[in-house]
Every structure is written in C-alpha cells, then in structure tokens.
Enzyme design. Sequence first.
Site, mmCIF file in Angstrom:
data_model
loop_
_atom_site.group_PDB
_atom_site.id
_atom_site.type_symbol
_atom_site.label_atom_id
_atom_site.label_comp_id
_atom_site.label_asym_id
_atom_site.label_seq_id
_atom_site.Cartn_x
_atom_site.Cartn_y
_atom_site.Cartn_z
ATOM 1 N N ARG A 236 58.308 77.180 70.634
ATOM 2 C CA ARG A 236 57.605 77.359 71.908
ATOM 3 C C ARG A 236 56.414 78.284 71.679
ATOM 4 N NH1 ARG A 236 59.739 73.469 73.305
ATOM 5 N NH2 ARG A 236 61.080 73.054 75.110
ATOM 6 N N GLU A 265 49.655 75.629 76.547
ATOM 7 C CA GLU A 265 49.515 74.194 76.249
ATOM 8 C C GLU A 265 49.560 73.294 77.476
ATOM 9 O OE1 GLU A 265 53.054 73.662 73.704
ATOM 10 O OE2 GLU A 265 53.851 72.347 75.266
ATOM 11 N N HIS A 297 52.443 69.125 70.548
ATOM 12 C CA HIS A 297 53.848 69.045 70.973
ATOM 13 C C HIS A 297 54.422 67.649 70.699
ATOM 14 C CE1 HIS A 297 56.794 71.451 73.624
ATOM 15 N NE2 HIS A 297 57.477 70.570 72.918
HETATM 16 P P1 NAI Z 1 69.689 75.710 69.318
HETATM 17 O O1 NAI Z 1 70.159 76.314 70.601
HETATM 18 O O2 NAI Z 1 70.584 74.773 68.589
HETATM 19 O O3 NAI Z 1 69.293 76.880 68.284
HETATM 20 C C1 NAI Z 1 68.569 78.015 68.628
HETATM 21 C C2 NAI Z 1 69.014 79.137 67.694
HETATM 22 O O4 NAI Z 1 68.185 80.270 67.950
HETATM 23 C C3 NAI Z 1 70.477 79.581 67.946
HETATM 24 O O5 NAI Z 1 71.209 79.580 66.731
HETATM 25 C C4 NAI Z 1 70.333 80.985 68.502
HETATM 26 O O6 NAI Z 1 71.399 81.839 68.120
HETATM 27 C C5 NAI Z 1 69.008 81.431 67.877
HETATM 28 N N1 NAI Z 1 68.378 82.551 68.544
HETATM 29 C C6 NAI Z 1 68.459 82.910 69.862
HETATM 30 N N2 NAI Z 1 67.741 84.046 70.049
HETATM 31 C C7 NAI Z 1 67.211 84.385 68.865
HETATM 32 C C8 NAI Z 1 66.387 85.458 68.428
HETATM 33 N N3 NAI Z 1 65.989 86.419 69.273
HETATM 34 N N4 NAI Z 1 66.021 85.509 67.128
HETATM 35 C C9 NAI Z 1 66.441 84.551 66.253
HETATM 36 N N5 NAI Z 1 67.239 83.522 66.597
HETATM 37 C C10 NAI Z 1 67.616 83.443 67.897
HETATM 38 O O7 NAI Z 1 68.292 75.035 69.645
HETATM 39 P P2 NAI Z 1 67.536 73.902 68.814
HETATM 40 O O8 NAI Z 1 67.953 72.576 69.309
HETATM 41 O O9 NAI Z 1 67.630 74.203 67.364
HETATM 42 O O10 NAI Z 1 66.027 74.115 69.319
HETATM 43 C C11 NAI Z 1 65.304 75.292 69.004
HETATM 44 C C12 NAI Z 1 64.018 75.328 69.820
HETATM 45 O O11 NAI Z 1 63.158 74.265 69.392
HETATM 46 C C13 NAI Z 1 64.213 75.058 71.325
HETATM 47 O O12 NAI Z 1 64.519 76.248 72.014
HETATM 48 C C14 NAI Z 1 62.874 74.519 71.742
HETATM 49 O O13 NAI Z 1 62.082 75.590 72.205
HETATM 50 C C15 NAI Z 1 62.263 73.987 70.457
HETATM 51 N N6 NAI Z 1 62.041 72.531 70.493
HETATM 52 C C16 NAI Z 1 60.786 72.055 70.206
HETATM 53 C C17 NAI Z 1 60.525 70.699 70.224
HETATM 54 C C18 NAI Z 1 59.168 70.141 69.893
HETATM 55 O O14 NAI Z 1 58.934 68.941 70.106
HETATM 56 N N7 NAI Z 1 58.246 70.928 69.366
HETATM 57 C C19 NAI Z 1 61.586 69.739 70.578
HETATM 58 C C20 NAI Z 1 62.886 70.341 70.790
HETATM 59 C C21 NAI Z 1 63.082 71.693 70.767
#
Ligand code: NAI
Length: 332
Positions: A236, A265, A297
């Site tokens: 993000r 964005e 994105h």
């Molecule tokens: P997820 O929930 O499986 O993993 C997120 C991880 O971040 C978790 O392991 C959590 O413990 C960790 N986390 C939380 N706070 C943190 C911090 N302060 N420092 C370090 N780690 C921390 O989520 P997933 O599916 O892996 O997605 C991650 C991010 O990717 C989403 O939040 C979304 O913003 C982004 N995303 C981007 C897309 C794109 O098209 N560019 C598409 C889908 C998701």
Amino acid sequence: MKICMFSSKAYDEKFFSLNNSNTSEQLDISYFSSHLNEETVYMAEGFDVVCCFVNDNLNANVLKTLKKQGIQLVALRCAGFNNVDLKTAKELSLPVCRVPEYSPYAVAEHTCALVLDLNRNIHRAHNRIRENDYSLDGLLGFDLHSKTVGVVGAGKIGRAFINIMNGFGCNVLVYDPMLKETNADNNFTQVTFDELLMQSDIISLHCPLTTGTQHLINTQAINKMKPNVMLINTSRGALVDTVAIIKALKLRQIGYLGIDVYEEESEIFFEDLSDTFIQDDVFARLQTFPNVIITGHQAFFTKEALNKIAQTTISNIQNYLLGKPEDSNLVS
Ligand code: NAI
C-alpha cells in the site's frame, strides 16, 4: 437481491458475469464505473449490497448514507480494507466482507518482476533497442544469488515472495512482529526491523497499511539502510513517505525503487489520463528517475486472481444473504 458495483471496469464485468451465471442463486448486479465516495453514494439508493474496490472511499459519512439507504452489506472485492472506516461500520452494524486471498502468487510474481527489471534495466534496454542503440553503458546489473532480501510482513504474499527469492539463491530476512506460522521450510531468518534495514540489499514491503505502519519507511528508516538499496512496495502506498524517498533517490541512498502502489493513487491509477496533465508534482518527480519503475496497482491482475475475486465475492454475498455470516469472510 440487487448489487451495485462501484469502480467497475470491463474486466470486472467479464469475470463477475461469468461466475454469476455459473451459480444457482444468481445476483442482480449493476456495474458503475464511478468510485464510491460522498459525491456518488446517492447511486447506491435502491440496492441491497454495495461492492467496492481499493480506491473507493468508505468514510464515516459514506457509511452512514449507505445505512440510511438500507444497504445490508459492503462487499469488498479486494484483500485490504484500509479504505473503510471499520469503527463506524461496526457502530452502524453495517457488515463488511472481503476477499482475504485470491492469488498471493500474482502479487509475489509481480514483485519479482519489478526486482528483475530494476536490477537488469530491462525498461531502459527496451527503449534503447527501439532506437537502434545497442550499447550497454548504464545497464550494469548484479547477481541476485547470495544477496540479502528483507521481507517486511511474512503473510500469504510475503511467503510466496520468499519462496521465489530462495529460488534465486538469496538469503531472506523477515520482520513480522505478528508472525503466525512457523518457519517450517527454514528458508528465512527472523530479525528486528532495524536489523532488516541495515542488512538488506533489497527490501520488499508486504504488510498491511494500518495507523501503526503508515510511513513505516521514512527518513529515519532510510538512514539505516545500506547505500544504493533496492526498495519495492507492492503493498500500500502510504507505507512509505514518498517525499523522503525522493530525497533519498536524489542522494543515491536509495539506488532502485519499484512501486505498484502510491500514497495518492486514487486520483491517478486505473484511469487513462493520457490526454491530461498529472497535477501531482510528487508523482511527476518520481516518474523522472531512470532507476524508478512504477506500475499502476496491477500486481493482482492475473486471470486466476480475477476469477477467484469474482468467485469469492459472489459466494460472500450469497452466504451472507442466506444467513451464513460465518462463511462470508466478514471483517466487521
Ligand atoms: P496477510 O494478512 O496474509 O499478511 C500480512 C502480514 O503482515 C502478516 O503476517 C502480518 O503479521 C504482517 N504484519 C502486520 N503488521 C506488520 C508490521 N507492522 N510490520 C511487519 N509485518 C506486519 O496479507 P497478504 O495477503 O500477504 O497481503 C499483504 C498486503 O498486500 C495487503 O495488506 C495489501 O495491502 C497488499 N496487496 C496488494 C495487492 C496489489 O495488487 N498490489 C493485491 C493484494 C494485496
């Protein structure tokens, strides 16, 4: 049941229509290209469910209007929910569901594409060849093998990215204060945030945007990084302070930047603005660096992901309406 889908594109309609026609309880879906915000919320009048995407703005006023209009469910067709005022949604008893996982591989593979392109200057080489310039000056890359990659957030996408970088022979460091799964494959080392900043040659962000992670990458963090570090953000935009990043690019503290997301964005991405001028001077400055790659994105944008998004969103809505909220991927 009547569903209105905001920020809809032709590809959304294609995948939703296909998946909707394959279900027994078909939904009546209207597709609107406008973003949902305070100016457009009136369009939800007469519908039962609103279906939204990453740049729809579901602030307190929008949610209150939706509730007054009789909307029963907000169905996000994305994983992140930082664009929804969840506290207000809860107070209004307006449920919000999402698609927690559609293709971590899509985002992880796009992240890898940015790493490879930046390292080997593929974007510059492509332009040169089109001009019959076959010189190699300025295209020098480095071996990924044996380099240290720092992954911030080892959830579904972070894990998929770790596996890919392991394949290149990289050492992977992880900072994730809430790590749920164990390191069963023994393919990364858990470190503190500062250790990750200080030791990584490449840093990739895969944590959610929250009040705690906003501008996680600021001047203070940048000052701890190795000179000439590569920074990748496919998570993000507001995880990084873009103004601080530009300063660091100018000083060559940051050697490479790959982003699929940008703080502001919502005014730019997903639209064809080729006939207009970019009004955002910070974004325009970013576009001038040869060592910066920006994609709009699109990391999620694979056939498999769009199919899963449509499938899960439709089943979330159907389950909720059939009285099975436990199977609706509710976030509030
Ligand atoms: P997820 O929930 O499986 O993993 C997120 C991880 O971040 C978790 O392991 C959590 O413990 C960790 N986390 C939380 N706070 C943190 C911090 N302060 N420092 C370090 N780690 C921390 O989520 P997933 O599916 O892996 O997605 C991650 C991010 O990717 C989403 O939040 C979304 O913003 C982004 N995303 C981007 C897309 C794109 O098209 N560019 C598409 C889908 C998701």
